[in-house]
Design a protein around this motif. Structure first.
Motif, PDB file in Angstrom:
ATOM      1  N   THR A 186       8.416  32.212  17.408  1.00 22.65           N
ATOM      2  CA  THR A 186       7.758  33.196  18.270  1.00 22.65           C
ATOM      3  C   THR A 186       6.284  32.859  18.491  1.00 22.65           C
ATOM      4  OG1 THR A 186       9.251  34.912  17.452  1.00 22.65           O
ATOM      5  CG2 THR A 186       7.255  35.650  18.575  1.00 22.65           C
ATOM      6  N   PHE A 187       5.566  32.559  17.395  1.00 24.33           N
ATOM      7  CA  PHE A 187       4.111  32.383  17.479  1.00 24.33           C
ATOM      8  C   PHE A 187       3.650  30.934  17.266  1.00 24.33           C
ATOM      9  CE2 PHE A 187       4.852  36.725  15.830  1.00 24.33           C
ATOM     10  CZ  PHE A 187       4.309  37.432  16.908  1.00 24.33           C
ATOM     11  N   GLN A 188       4.573  30.033  16.960  1.00 22.43           N
ATOM     12  CA  GLN A 188       4.273  28.650  16.629  1.00 22.43           C
ATOM     13  C   GLN A 188       3.278  28.543  15.474  1.00 22.43           C
ATOM     14  OE1 GLN A 188       3.211  26.548  20.205  1.00 22.43           O
ATOM     15  NE2 GLN A 188       5.166  27.005  21.171  1.00 22.43           N
ATOM     16  N   ASN A 189       3.399  29.500  14.550  1.00 17.85           N
ATOM     17  CA  ASN A 189       2.511  29.553  13.393  1.00 17.85           C
ATOM     18  C   ASN A 189       3.092  30.536  12.395  1.00 17.85           C
ATOM     19  OD1 ASN A 189       0.298  29.205  11.743  1.00 17.85           O
ATOM     20  ND2 ASN A 189      -1.150  29.344  13.420  1.00 17.85           N
ATOM     21  N   PHE A 190       2.576  30.496  11.175  1.00 18.64           N
ATOM     22  CA  PHE A 190       2.954  31.464  10.143  1.00 18.64           C
ATOM     23  C   PHE A 190       1.755  32.352   9.850  1.00 18.64           C
ATOM     24  CE2 PHE A 190       5.656  27.793   9.242  1.00 18.64           C
ATOM     25  CZ  PHE A 190       6.907  28.396   9.270  1.00 18.64           C
ATOM     26  N   PHE A 191       1.974  33.633   9.696  1.00 17.48           N
ATOM     27  CA  PHE A 191       0.875  34.573   9.439  1.00 17.48           C
ATOM     28  C   PHE A 191       1.039  35.235   8.081  1.00 17.48           C
ATOM     29  CE2 PHE A 191       1.253  34.461  14.089  1.00 17.48           C
ATOM     30  CZ  PHE A 191      -0.018  34.034  14.397  1.00 17.48           C
ATOM     31  N   TYR A 192       1.253  34.464   7.057  1.00 17.21           N
ATOM     32  CA  TYR A 192       1.416  35.021   5.714  1.00 17.21           C
ATOM     33  C   TYR A 192       0.073  35.215   5.068  1.00 17.21           C
ATOM     34  CZ  TYR A 192       6.408  34.294   5.979  1.00 17.21           C
ATOM     35  OH  TYR A 192       7.720  34.355   6.326  1.00 17.21           O
TER      36      TYR A 192
END
Length: 192
Positions: A186-192
């Motif tokens: 979805t975001f082409q990234n991880f938001f952990y």
């Protein structure tokens, strides 16, 4: 390009295995055909695959140990302003044994602590083990040009230049985090 990896046993229940550390570096051997190095200190282990560019001598070998033996560095990248930083550090009384930007990182950390990264102009990923305080400082450049991956298990903190090196550790599960996968797509990234 070089390759770095390391293992910290955060529970301090068993020492780091050099066999596992070697398997991890073998997985990223293509990142550094000019040599490899290992450092194991009780519950911490660092490893490096070298691609010699700036200082081709053995003085640039890693892991690099500070003169007093307290700090150990593994580094991948290039610090473009290392010569200016070296001059500043020499004026502050520090001595150098090589012509590498690696040693500039190590001595910058000794002089300025974690704030040293603010002074670095370049692309980098590095880890510094403080063997007297049993602490690890890990940093990468602001844009993530030089890769640095990590995972945390109940007993271990493991990092490497590539994920496949981390997957060589038997305590790391090879399973898909579907929530993370959806977030990545979805975001082409991880938001952990």
């Amino acid at each position: 390009m070089c390759g770095i990896c390391g293992i910290i046993n955060i529970t301090k229940t068993e020492p780091v295995s050099q066999v596992i550390l070697k398997r991890m570096t073998d997985a990223i051997s293509h990142r550094g055909p000019d040599g490899e190095g290992f450092y194991i200190d009780r519950f911490a282990g660092l490893a490096h695959r070298r691609l010699a560019i700036i200082d081709l001598s053995s003085a640039g070998h890693q892991p690099m140990i500070s003169e007093n033996g307290q700090f150990i560095l593994v580094f991948n990248g290039e610090i473009y302003n290392f010569q200016e930083l070296r001059s500043e550090l020499e004026q502050a009384g520090h001595r150098f044994n090589s012509n590498t930007d690696s040693e500039v990182i190590l001595i910058s950390y000794i002089e300025w602590g974690e704030e040293c990264v603010i002074r670095f102009n370049g692309m980098f990923a590095f880890a510094i083990w403080d063997r007297l305080n049993d602490t690890m400082f890990i940093a990468r450049d602001r844009y993530g040009i030089k890769p640095l991956y990590y995972t945390l298990t109940p007993k271990l903190f493991i990092f490497a230049s590539e994920q496949k090196a981390i997957l060589e550790h038997p305590d790391v599960k090879r399973s898909v985090d579907f929530e993370g996968l959806i977030e990545y797509f979805t975001f082409q990234n991880f938001f952990y």
